[in-house]
Motif scaffolding. Structure first.
Motif, PDB file in Angstrom:
ATOM      1  N   SER A  77       2.647  10.390  -7.286  1.00 37.40           N
ATOM      2  CA  SER A  77       3.493  10.780  -8.423  1.00 37.40           C
ATOM      3  C   SER A  77       2.740  10.768  -9.755  1.00 37.40           C
ATOM      4  O   SER A  77       3.287  11.158 -10.786  1.00 37.40           O
ATOM      5  CB  SER A  77       4.701   9.837  -8.517  1.00 37.40           C
ATOM      6  OG  SER A  77       4.286   8.504  -8.785  1.00 37.40           O
ATOM      7  N   GLY A  78       1.487  10.296  -9.705  1.00 41.48           N
ATOM      8  CA  GLY A  78       0.703  10.246 -10.943  1.00 41.48           C
ATOM      9  C   GLY A  78       1.187   9.183 -11.909  1.00 41.48           C
ATOM     10  O   GLY A  78       1.040   9.324 -13.127  1.00 41.48           O
ATOM     11  N   ASN A  79       1.743   8.096 -11.389  1.00 44.60           N
ATOM     12  CA  ASN A  79       2.257   7.020 -12.239  1.00 44.60           C
ATOM     13  C   ASN A  79       1.101   6.100 -12.642  1.00 44.60           C
ATOM     14  O   ASN A  79       0.865   5.042 -12.049  1.00 44.60           O
ATOM     15  CB  ASN A  79       3.336   6.238 -11.492  1.00 44.60           C
ATOM     16  CG  ASN A  79       4.155   5.352 -12.405  1.00 44.60           C
ATOM     17  OD1 ASN A  79       3.676   4.901 -13.447  1.00 44.60           O
ATOM     18  ND2 ASN A  79       5.391   5.106 -12.011  1.00 44.60           N
ATOM     19  N   LYS A  80       0.397   6.503 -13.679  1.00 50.11           N
ATOM     20  CA  LYS A  80      -0.804   5.779 -14.111  1.00 50.11           C
ATOM     21  C   LYS A  80      -0.486   4.368 -14.591  1.00 50.11           C
ATOM     22  O   LYS A  80      -1.220   3.418 -14.286  1.00 50.11           O
ATOM     23  CB  LYS A  80      -1.489   6.555 -15.240  1.00 50.11           C
ATOM     24  CG  LYS A  80      -1.809   7.995 -14.910  1.00 50.11           C
ATOM     25  CD  LYS A  80      -2.341   8.741 -16.130  1.00 50.11           C
ATOM     26  CE  LYS A  80      -2.519  10.218 -15.845  1.00 50.11           C
ATOM     27  NZ  LYS A  80      -3.012  10.960 -17.037  1.00 50.11           N
ATOM     28  N   ALA A  81       0.586   4.216 -15.331  1.00 49.17           N
ATOM     29  CA  ALA A  81       0.940   2.915 -15.900  1.00 49.17           C
ATOM     30  C   ALA A  81       1.227   1.884 -14.808  1.00 49.17           C
ATOM     31  O   ALA A  81       0.733   0.756 -14.854  1.00 49.17           O
ATOM     32  CB  ALA A  81       2.148   3.061 -16.819  1.00 49.17           C
ATOM     33  N   LYS A  82       2.013   2.274 -13.800  1.00 46.59           N
ATOM     34  CA  LYS A  82       2.345   1.351 -12.717  1.00 46.59           C
ATOM     35  C   LYS A  82       1.107   0.992 -11.896  1.00 46.59           C
ATOM     36  O   LYS A  82       0.911  -0.156 -11.488  1.00 46.59           O
ATOM     37  CB  LYS A  82       3.398   1.972 -11.798  1.00 46.59           C
ATOM     38  CG  LYS A  82       4.822   1.734 -12.247  1.00 46.59           C
ATOM     39  CD  LYS A  82       5.188   0.263 -12.092  1.00 46.59           C
ATOM     40  CE  LYS A  82       6.656   0.027 -12.399  1.00 46.59           C
ATOM     41  NZ  LYS A  82       7.007  -1.419 -12.278  1.00 46.59           N
ATOM     42  N   ILE A 127      -8.959  -6.306   2.184  1.00 47.37           N
ATOM     43  CA  ILE A 127      -8.393  -5.278   3.061  1.00 47.37           C
ATOM     44  C   ILE A 127      -8.807  -3.906   2.545  1.00 47.37           C
ATOM     45  O   ILE A 127      -8.596  -3.590   1.365  1.00 47.37           O
ATOM     46  CB  ILE A 127      -6.851  -5.369   3.068  1.00 47.37           C
ATOM     47  CG1 ILE A 127      -6.426  -6.787   3.461  1.00 47.37           C
ATOM     48  CG2 ILE A 127      -6.246  -4.335   4.004  1.00 47.37           C
ATOM     49  CD1 ILE A 127      -5.045  -7.139   2.984  1.00 47.37           C
ATOM     50  N   MET A 128      -9.380  -3.103   3.415  1.00 46.47           N
ATOM     51  CA  MET A 128      -9.838  -1.786   2.991  1.00 46.47           C
ATOM     52  C   MET A 128      -8.758  -0.734   3.240  1.00 46.47           C
ATOM     53  O   MET A 128      -8.178  -0.661   4.315  1.00 46.47           O
ATOM     54  CB  MET A 128     -11.104  -1.381   3.745  1.00 46.47           C
ATOM     55  CG  MET A 128     -11.774  -0.138   3.169  1.00 46.47           C
ATOM     56  SD  MET A 128     -13.173   0.456   4.157  1.00 46.47           S
ATOM     57  CE  MET A 128     -12.315   1.402   5.408  1.00 46.47           C
ATOM     58  N   PHE A 129      -8.542   0.065   2.220  1.00 46.97           N
ATOM     59  CA  PHE A 129      -7.542   1.131   2.295  1.00 46.97           C
ATOM     60  C   PHE A 129      -8.207   2.438   1.898  1.00 46.97           C
ATOM     61  O   PHE A 129      -8.693   2.597   0.778  1.00 46.97           O
ATOM     62  CB  PHE A 129      -6.378   0.823   1.344  1.00 46.97           C
ATOM     63  CG  PHE A 129      -5.396   1.948   1.193  1.00 46.97           C
ATOM     64  CD1 PHE A 129      -4.708   2.458   2.285  1.00 46.97           C
ATOM     65  CD2 PHE A 129      -5.151   2.508  -0.056  1.00 46.97           C
ATOM     66  CE1 PHE A 129      -3.806   3.498   2.138  1.00 46.97           C
ATOM     67  CE2 PHE A 129      -4.251   3.542  -0.212  1.00 46.97           C
ATOM     68  CZ  PHE A 129      -3.578   4.038   0.884  1.00 46.97           C
ATOM     69  N   LEU A 163       0.813  -1.213   0.000  1.00 43.92           N
ATOM     70  CA  LEU A 163       0.000   0.000   0.000  1.00 43.92           C
ATOM     71  C   LEU A 163       0.849   1.265   0.000  1.00 43.92           C
ATOM     72  O   LEU A 163       0.440   2.290  -0.551  1.00 43.92           O
ATOM     73  CB  LEU A 163      -0.940  -0.012   1.202  1.00 43.92           C
ATOM     74  CG  LEU A 163      -2.071  -1.036   1.072  1.00 43.92           C
ATOM     75  CD1 LEU A 163      -2.841  -1.178   2.361  1.00 43.92           C
ATOM     76  CD2 LEU A 163      -3.010  -0.658  -0.067  1.00 43.92           C
ATOM     77  N   ASN A 164       2.028   1.206   0.574  1.00 48.80           N
ATOM     78  CA  ASN A 164       2.945   2.343   0.467  1.00 48.80           C
ATOM     79  C   ASN A 164       3.351   2.567  -0.987  1.00 48.80           C
ATOM     80  O   ASN A 164       3.487   3.713  -1.435  1.00 48.80           O
ATOM     81  CB  ASN A 164       4.182   2.104   1.335  1.00 48.80           C
ATOM     82  CG  ASN A 164       3.915   2.359   2.812  1.00 48.80           C
ATOM     83  OD1 ASN A 164       3.164   3.257   3.170  1.00 48.80           O
ATOM     84  ND2 ASN A 164       4.511   1.551   3.677  1.00 48.80           N
ATOM     85  N   GLU A 165       3.535   1.477  -1.724  1.00 46.44           N
ATOM     86  CA  GLU A 165       3.850   1.595  -3.151  1.00 46.44           C
ATOM     87  C   GLU A 165       2.679   2.213  -3.905  1.00 46.44           C
ATOM     88  O   GLU A 165       2.869   3.093  -4.756  1.00 46.44           O
ATOM     89  CB  GLU A 165       4.173   0.223  -3.735  1.00 46.44           C
ATOM     90  CG  GLU A 165       5.511  -0.351  -3.308  1.00 46.44           C
ATOM     91  CD  GLU A 165       5.800  -1.674  -3.986  1.00 46.44           C
ATOM     92  OE1 GLU A 165       5.007  -2.083  -4.866  1.00 46.44           O
ATOM     93  OE2 GLU A 165       6.824  -2.301  -3.644  1.00 46.44           O
ATOM     94  N   ILE A 166       1.468   1.738  -3.594  1.00 45.33           N
ATOM     95  CA  ILE A 166       0.263   2.273  -4.252  1.00 45.33           C
ATOM     96  C   ILE A 166       0.145   3.771  -4.005  1.00 45.33           C
ATOM     97  O   ILE A 166      -0.127   4.565  -4.924  1.00 45.33           O
ATOM     98  CB  ILE A 166      -1.000   1.543  -3.745  1.00 45.33           C
ATOM     99  CG1 ILE A 166      -0.980   0.069  -4.141  1.00 45.33           C
ATOM    100  CG2 ILE A 166      -2.256   2.232  -4.278  1.00 45.33           C
ATOM    101  CD1 ILE A 166      -0.934  -0.175  -5.630  1.00 45.33           C
ATOM    102  N   ALA A 197      -4.270   8.560   3.407  1.00 39.63           N
ATOM    103  CA  ALA A 197      -4.740   7.442   4.237  1.00 39.63           C
ATOM    104  C   ALA A 197      -3.564   6.732   4.904  1.00 39.63           C
ATOM    105  O   ALA A 197      -2.460   6.671   4.369  1.00 39.63           O
ATOM    106  CB  ALA A 197      -5.534   6.464   3.378  1.00 39.63           C
ATOM    107  N   PHE A 198      -3.828   6.187   6.093  1.00 34.43           N
ATOM    108  CA  PHE A 198      -2.788   5.462   6.819  1.00 34.43           C
ATOM    109  C   PHE A 198      -2.670   4.044   6.280  1.00 34.43           C
ATOM    110  O   PHE A 198      -3.675   3.397   5.962  1.00 34.43           O
ATOM    111  CB  PHE A 198      -3.118   5.434   8.313  1.00 34.43           C
ATOM    112  CG  PHE A 198      -3.153   6.800   8.932  1.00 34.43           C
ATOM    113  CD1 PHE A 198      -1.973   7.469   9.228  1.00 34.43           C
ATOM    114  CD2 PHE A 198      -4.354   7.431   9.192  1.00 34.43           C
ATOM    115  CE1 PHE A 198      -1.992   8.734   9.786  1.00 34.43           C
ATOM    116  CE2 PHE A 198      -4.393   8.703   9.759  1.00 34.43           C
ATOM    117  CZ  PHE A 198      -3.197   9.354  10.050  1.00 34.43           C
ATOM    118  N   THR A 199      -1.455   3.552   6.197  1.00 31.14           N
ATOM    119  CA  THR A 199      -1.207   2.214   5.675  1.00 31.14           C
ATOM    120  C   THR A 199      -0.981   1.203   6.805  1.00 31.14           C
ATOM    121  O   THR A 199      -0.451   0.119   6.577  1.00 31.14           O
ATOM    122  CB  THR A 199       0.009   2.220   4.729  1.00 31.14           C
ATOM    123  OG1 THR A 199       1.154   2.716   5.439  1.00 31.14           O
ATOM    124  CG2 THR A 199      -0.238   3.115   3.531  1.00 31.14           C
TER     125      THR A 199
END
Length: 294
Positions: A201-206, A263-265, A192-195, A251-253
């Motif tokens: 960063s606006g990394n739509k592709a990733k 899992i709700m994020f 979720l930190n990666e998400i 949001a907190f991870t």
């Protein structure tokens, strides 16, 4: 007369010597009580800290853990210290102990906790990365829904009120496996930190690569079926409009709610759901299974 004067001088010298000897003995006594040259205030602080630790340890021994209101599972709380410092806490009854952690919302760094709970009282010691005690929570409760009391520094010189309200319970789960879908809770939080990083960063592709398709999301207020990465990227700005983007970005991870659906994020009606899925011909991996952006 001469002999009298000499006798008086000798008497004065004897008194002076006694006085000097007495002063010297006192100096030795002080040095003996302070062999390391530590100043008196530091000794007092150490004594006070030791006294406080002894007091709380005594209280721990008196707690009837068999009367604890906590049952197997994670109890997640949100509240504040000193009425103005937001914190979150997650605790778990493990044997006769209560274990867990908490963090200041501003810093988001977990601080380990360990203590005990009885019918109406709970004492938790907090520890830093080196295992040093950095504070004590002593609280009371009528039910597990609310805990209130005092946070105290180890030396007893600082104390602040705290109040915690129950946010969610994950009943029945094993300790260290609150999210059920994986063997490693940290794996979920790292994902979720990666998400969050991709969203910031606006990394739509990733981000598109982390989604299970087809997926239904609202685009310009209407539920839309997205079939693949290209559909998601094309509609990205309508999906992650400013309000939704802000919520999931902040949001907190940690201490996430989880159930049989995943899992709700996120917060409230703005959230995403995470699940472990098995893509064709690949190993199980965490992916986004739902996006609720309205």
């Amino acid at each position: 007369m001469k002999k009298l004067i000499i006798s008086m001088v000798c008497f004065v010298m004897v008194l002076t010597g006694c006085s000097s000897t007495s002063k010297s003995e006192n100096d030795v006594s002080v040095q003996t009580n302070n062999p390391d040259g530590i100043n008196t205030s530091e000794n007092n602080q150490q004594s006070q800290s030791a006294s406080n630790s002894h007091t709380y340890s005594s209280l721990l021994r008196d707690i009837e853990t068999s009367q604890s209101k906590f049952e197997k599972g994670y109890y997640d709380y949100q509240g504040n210290i000193n009425n103005n410092i937001p914190v979150q806490m997650s605790i778990y009854p493990l044997g006769n102990d209560i274990v867990g952690s908490y963090f200041y919302e501003k810093q988001r760094k977990e601080i380990e906790l360990k203590g005990k709970a009885g019918e109406n009282i709970m004492i938790l010691f907090e520890y830093d990365d080196t295992g040093k005690n950095t504070g004590i929570f002593q609280g009371t409760m009528e039910t597990v829904d609310r805990i209130a009391g005092t946070w105290t520094s180890p030396d007893g010189k600082k104390s602040y009120p705290f109040a915690l309200a129950l946010k969610s319970i994950l009943p029945g789960v094993e300790y260290g496996k609150r999210y059920r879908v994986t063997e490693n809770d940290q794996e979920v939080e790292d994902f979720l930190n990666e998400i969050q990083g991709y969203i910031l960063s606006g990394n739509k592709a990733k981000l598109a690569e982390q989604i299970v398709y087809p997926i239904y999301v609202k685009v310009d207020g209407e539920v839309t079926k997205l079939q693949n990465n290209d559909d998601f990227i094309q509609n990205y700005d309508q999906i992650f409009y400013p309000e939704f983007k802000q919520v999931v970005s902040n949001a907190f991870t940690k201490y996430l709610f989880a159930n049989s659906q995943g899992i709700m994020f996120g917060e409230g009606m703005y959230n995403m759901w995470i699940n472990e899925v098995i893509p064709t011909g690949r190993k199980p991996q965490l992916m986004i299974s739902a996006i609720n952006n309205a």
